[in-house]
Motif scaffolding. Sequence first.
Motif, PDB file in Angstrom:
ATOM      1  N   THR A   1      37.460  42.536  43.490  1.00 48.40           N
ATOM      2  CA  THR A   1      38.856  42.145  43.908  1.00 48.40           C
ATOM      3  C   THR A   1      39.990  43.012  43.791  1.00 48.40           C
ATOM      4  O   THR A   1      39.792  43.686  42.781  1.00 48.40           O
ATOM      5  CB  THR A   1      39.172  40.531  43.168  1.00 48.40           C
ATOM      6  OG1 THR A   1      39.177  41.136  41.814  1.00 48.40           O
ATOM      7  CG2 THR A   1      38.085  39.637  43.383  1.00 48.40           C
ATOM      8  N   HIS A  14      39.039  45.030  40.278  1.00 49.12           N
ATOM      9  CA  HIS A  14      37.967  44.432  39.477  1.00 49.12           C
ATOM     10  C   HIS A  14      36.781  44.417  40.127  1.00 49.12           C
ATOM     11  O   HIS A  14      36.449  43.906  41.398  1.00 49.12           O
ATOM     12  CB  HIS A  14      38.404  42.976  38.956  1.00 49.12           C
ATOM     13  CG  HIS A  14      39.831  42.863  38.606  1.00 49.12           C
ATOM     14  ND1 HIS A  14      39.936  43.346  37.376  1.00 49.12           N
ATOM     15  CD2 HIS A  14      40.696  42.565  39.159  1.00 49.12           C
ATOM     16  CE1 HIS A  14      41.358  42.984  36.980  1.00 49.12           C
ATOM     17  NE2 HIS A  14      41.783  42.559  38.254  1.00 49.12           N
ATOM     18  N   VAL A  15      35.788  45.305  39.666  1.00 47.21           N
ATOM     19  CA  VAL A  15      34.267  45.170  40.225  1.00 47.21           C
ATOM     20  C   VAL A  15      33.352  44.545  39.450  1.00 47.21           C
ATOM     21  O   VAL A  15      33.334  44.806  38.257  1.00 47.21           O
ATOM     22  CB  VAL A  15      33.864  46.676  40.376  1.00 47.21           C
ATOM     23  CG1 VAL A  15      32.416  46.746  41.024  1.00 47.21           C
ATOM     24  CG2 VAL A  15      35.121  47.571  41.363  1.00 47.21           C
ATOM     25  N   ARG A  16      32.835  43.456  39.770  1.00 46.04           N
ATOM     26  CA  ARG A  16      31.794  42.657  39.261  1.00 46.04           C
ATOM     27  C   ARG A  16      30.636  42.916  39.642  1.00 46.04           C
ATOM     28  O   ARG A  16      30.335  42.503  40.685  1.00 46.04           O
ATOM     29  CB  ARG A  16      32.291  41.103  39.258  1.00 46.04           C
ATOM     30  CG  ARG A  16      33.396  40.792  38.506  1.00 46.04           C
ATOM     31  CD  ARG A  16      33.637  41.210  37.151  1.00 46.04           C
ATOM     32  NE  ARG A  16      34.886  41.074  36.404  1.00 46.04           N
ATOM     33  CZ  ARG A  16      35.657  42.040  35.986  1.00 46.04           C
ATOM     34  NH1 ARG A  16      35.263  43.232  36.256  1.00 46.04           N
ATOM     35  NH2 ARG A  16      36.995  41.865  35.495  1.00 46.04           N
ATOM     36  N   SER A  17      29.620  43.639  39.047  1.00 42.42           N
ATOM     37  CA  SER A  17      28.389  43.989  39.652  1.00 42.42           C
ATOM     38  C   SER A  17      27.353  44.462  38.588  1.00 42.42           C
ATOM     39  O   SER A  17      26.659  45.487  38.164  1.00 42.42           O
ATOM     40  CB  SER A  17      28.429  45.178  40.453  1.00 42.42           C
ATOM     41  OG  SER A  17      27.357  45.831  41.007  1.00 42.42           O
ATOM     42  N   GLY A  18      27.265  43.297  37.616  1.00 40.27           N
ATOM     43  CA  GLY A  18      26.545  43.332  36.319  1.00 40.27           C
ATOM     44  C   GLY A  18      26.701  44.667  35.386  1.00 40.27           C
ATOM     45  O   GLY A  18      27.978  44.824  35.030  1.00 40.27           O
ATOM     46  N   TYR A  20      27.022  47.554  36.554  1.00 40.85           N
ATOM     47  CA  TYR A  20      27.972  48.643  36.907  1.00 40.85           C
ATOM     48  C   TYR A  20      29.431  47.993  37.206  1.00 40.85           C
ATOM     49  O   TYR A  20      30.207  48.599  37.806  1.00 40.85           O
ATOM     50  CB  TYR A  20      27.690  48.927  38.159  1.00 40.85           C
ATOM     51  CG  TYR A  20      26.316  49.678  38.365  1.00 40.85           C
ATOM     52  CD1 TYR A  20      26.174  50.911  37.732  1.00 40.85           C
ATOM     53  CD2 TYR A  20      25.337  48.977  38.549  1.00 40.85           C
ATOM     54  CE1 TYR A  20      24.909  51.466  37.530  1.00 40.85           C
ATOM     55  CE2 TYR A  20      23.947  49.531  38.463  1.00 40.85           C
ATOM     56  CZ  TYR A  20      23.781  50.703  37.897  1.00 40.85           C
ATOM     57  OH  TYR A  20      22.505  51.436  37.863  1.00 40.85           O
ATOM     58  N   SER A  21      29.959  47.131  36.427  1.00 42.18           N
ATOM     59  CA  SER A  21      31.101  46.222  36.398  1.00 42.18           C
ATOM     60  C   SER A  21      32.281  47.213  35.688  1.00 42.18           C
ATOM     61  O   SER A  21      32.044  47.824  34.947  1.00 42.18           O
ATOM     62  CB  SER A  21      31.213  44.934  35.648  1.00 42.18           C
ATOM     63  OG  SER A  21      30.384  44.007  36.297  1.00 42.18           O
ATOM     64  N   SER A  22      33.316  47.217  36.146  1.00 42.71           N
ATOM     65  CA  SER A  22      34.607  47.998  35.971  1.00 42.71           C
ATOM     66  C   SER A  22      35.900  47.360  36.447  1.00 42.71           C
ATOM     67  O   SER A  22      36.027  46.345  37.042  1.00 42.71           O
ATOM     68  CB  SER A  22      34.508  49.474  36.557  1.00 42.71           C
ATOM     69  OG  SER A  22      34.555  49.259  38.036  1.00 42.71           O
ATOM     70  N   SER A  39      29.898  49.263  30.933  1.00 43.90           N
ATOM     71  CA  SER A  39      28.478  49.705  30.357  1.00 43.90           C
ATOM     72  C   SER A  39      28.780  50.842  29.367  1.00 43.90           C
ATOM     73  O   SER A  39      27.987  50.992  28.250  1.00 43.90           O
ATOM     74  CB  SER A  39      27.584  50.004  31.591  1.00 43.90           C
ATOM     75  OG  SER A  39      28.173  51.186  32.030  1.00 43.90           O
TER      76      SER A  39
END
Length: 113
Positions: A1, A14-18, A20-22, A39
């Motif tokens: 988002t 906002h990146v929600r990808s397990g 690889y979230s950042s 991570s």
Amino acid sequence: TMTIDNDSHVVYVHVRSGLYSSDTVIDYSHGYIATRLFSRNACFIMKIDKAYIPELHEMGRLAFERQTMNTVYSPNNVWVQFQSGHSRLGTMEDWLVYGKAIQHLCTGLPLYH
């Protein structure tokens, strides 16, 4: 988002990808980008290079294009590769340079420049 705050000239991504979230803050008023990789439990900071980073007024349009179209060609796609070097914790002088949005994102984490 993605959230664009036009009043303070800051973009929040906002990146929600397990694994690889950042979270990323692009602070146009201070001229810096900070990315917090969950991570790695670290913050990576770089100066905005206007040749590669879209202007704030273009961000909304680029996000809309990516969201509504399956394949969009844009020369403004940005890929960054960080090479870990020496890290340090942020100081009061750092936060004056980077701004409050980046301070909020990176306080207590090792900073890589």
